[in-house]
Scaffold this motif. Sequence first.
Motif, PDB file in Angstrom:
ATOM      1  N   ALA A   1      -3.800  -3.871  -3.178  1.00 38.18           N
ATOM      2  CA  ALA A   1      -4.912  -2.957  -2.926  1.00 38.18           C
ATOM      3  C   ALA A   1      -6.202  -3.368  -3.627  1.00 38.18           C
ATOM      4  O   ALA A   1      -7.181  -2.621  -3.600  1.00 38.18           O
TER       5      ALA A   1
ATOM      6  N   HIS B   1      -5.343   0.011   6.314  1.00 36.77           N
ATOM      7  CA  HIS B   1      -4.644   0.250   5.049  1.00 36.77           C
ATOM      8  C   HIS B   1      -5.584   0.541   3.895  1.00 36.77           C
ATOM      9  O   HIS B   1      -5.255   1.351   3.018  1.00 36.77           O
ATOM     10  N   HIS B   2      -6.718  -0.132   3.851  1.00 37.66           N
ATOM     11  CA  HIS B   2      -7.528  -0.115   2.636  1.00 37.66           C
ATOM     12  C   HIS B   2      -8.374   1.152   2.544  1.00 37.66           C
ATOM     13  O   HIS B   2      -8.679   1.799   3.551  1.00 37.66           O
TER      14      HIS B   2
ATOM     15  N   TYR C   1       0.829  -1.201   0.000  1.00 36.76           N
ATOM     16  CA  TYR C   1       0.000   0.000   0.000  1.00 36.76           C
ATOM     17  C   TYR C   1       0.867   1.255   0.000  1.00 36.76           C
ATOM     18  O   TYR C   1       0.478   2.289  -0.519  1.00 36.76           O
TER      19      TYR C   1
END
Length: 770
Positions: free
Chosen positions: A390, A428-429, A143
């Motif tokens: 991702a 993170h996403h 990421y």
Amino acid sequence: MERRVPVATHWGSFVAVVDSGRLLRLEPRGDDPAPSPIGPGMVAAAEDAARVRHPAVRKGWLDGLPRGREGARGSDAFVEVSWDDALSMVSEELRRVRGQYGDSAVFGGSYGWASAGVFHNAQSQLQRFLALGGGYTDSRNTYSTAALEVILPHVIGGAPWSYQSRMPLWHEIAESCEFVVAFGGLALKNSQINPGGLARHRTRELQQRCRDAGVRFVNVSPIRSDTADFLDAQWVPVVPNTDTALMLAIAHTMLVNGWYDADFLARCCEGFDRFTSYLTGDGDGVVKDARWAAAITGVERDTIIDLSRRLFAQRSLVMVNYAIQRADHGEQPVWMSVVLAAMAGSLGRPGCGWGAGYATMDATGVAPGRRSVVSVPRVENPVTDFIPVARIADTLLEPGSTIDYDGQRLTLPHLRLIYWCGGNPFHHHQDLHRLTRAWQRPETVVVHEAWWNTTAKFADIVLPAATSLERDDFAAGFCDPHLVAMPKVREPVGEARTDHQIFAALSARLGYAREFTQGRSESEWVRHLYERTRADLRDGAVLPDFDDFWHRTLGVELPLLSGPFPGSFEALRADPQRFPLGTPSGRIEIFSAEIDSFGYDDCAGHPMWFEPVEWLRAGLADRYPLHLISNQPASRLHSQYDNGGHSLKSKIHGREPVTINPQDASSRGIESGMIVRVFNDRGSCLAGAILSDAVMPGVLQLSTGAWWDPSRPGRSGTLDRHGNPNTLTGDRGCSRLSQGPSAHSALVDIEVYEGPAETVLAFTPPHLEH
């Protein structure tokens, strides 16, 4: 009686003070010139109410309810069970899913920094366990730098991270460079960390040495504080996501004035003529000059011309930070920064040229690299399927669909079981409401966690994991020559076990314990990896034996590597025939025939300006007139230790702070300290307002990492009470080339929050039944 134990963490080395098994405090090592305050904050979280103390299973999963029930994951109660029952459930699920759907139906999700230590590396442990069991679907890239990792091998050759050894070090910059232009800045807050652990911080003193030597810095960023005050950097505020347009105009100005290194471009670069045709508008009729860029970037024409002149006239260095490539078309500013350095005439000269990620961690630019440290043996994964890191939500929502990636067509696998260890996808996403919908699709989600964070609350089976303070290991930081012993400071909380202990027990149930453990205990593994590292040293380098090392408070040093390194720009400049790069042409590819052959409409054969989907000149800005910068936090590492003392002190009314320019605040009636609502079509979150002119007008800065706290977990569109910016960011790939995250391409608005007081429950465990 107090006991003092050396510990190494991602944010430095400390001395743990322990009394009767209770952690009292963490004290900085005396030889660390810039200790991070994050480390001492670990004490508050060591045994707080959010610790996962016992194995737990989501009640709906345990009762066999349909997994697709709206809001099931994230809202259910959990039932605490015995370790024997939990391990039986996990091993039986792995057998069932593999037998029914095949090994590729298992996703080995171990993306994240986990914790410091060579042996207790969560990703290594999980991947070894899953590979021995038949294999798993893996993820590719990070990421942090996905666009950079994919584009650079095409442009300068080598492995994705090989650029680290080909950039000038800070001490070389101080000795030989005069002028540094930092696109995305050089935020010192990011240099608190190192992936494998850290002995002492050096970036601050090395930057100071550069300034004392007369090096002048320019900070091209929407945020003035992206460089330290002592650098006296010239601040060039730029409209977010327009760095490429600015670089193109600098290149055009260099071109028309003859301020470029024609010899280097002819001998060492490929396709400069194709690129200059684009600059001069031969193909599209648009001249990429300073006047053109000023209207896009907000940077004045005279400033662009001045930067162009100084880059060529002085011994210069073009830096690009990771943040600017986490955006729509994020490959372009990285590619274009290399072109600028090649044109400026300093690439391949001492202390000058090009570099990426300076100050991103206390490693880049600090040392050239150290001798390798022996790690947990890797087992080849029998499954060849992978997804770009991702694209996890795409994969869960649209299994069987195809996507482009770096010249390939990938079919997204049907994932039935997710095994997550050592990371936090709900940090993170992007577009967390979309991820929530996707997260309902798998049949089972297994998570190792030390705390009841969002990922644990959205799991089916949660196995309590020991922290780095609760196990033996040793640290070996990225580019840090020090090895530091990490003796166990305290016993694990509750029934927590190390990841290795969990996988060893599961391996025994699945029939391959001997292959997984190789007959070694954890302490024997730690000793073995150190002694193997010691035995592998060459050139007369000597390390003490393990028993001696284990009792050295300050650790030991490995020899540093010395150049020239493969792909050296210095060697290329000297003799491009003898020292070619690992590109198809052997030269820097300003034009890439390979990328051009892919036929992507969002990443062409040379750097170009592509208008972002969301930016301040887009039509959507009429509804959402502020650009959101979700940068890295100063108070924690990503989402790690958001429940730690240092992060908690940074909150405003228990929520993440958001920084807004006073002009934007005034028009909305916002004052410092108010609770505000940040929102767009994807969602909304609460935060605490800070007013500062260090953020340019039209921009909001809300750091990542606040544990996501939706008021109605599992329900799309619900308010996040705590201030996680990924409630608002879009889940789009940078381009068809890298499919990297584009978190920094997000438009929002902000208002005073006048709704009911929402209690933050981010650090409160779910309802637990026994």
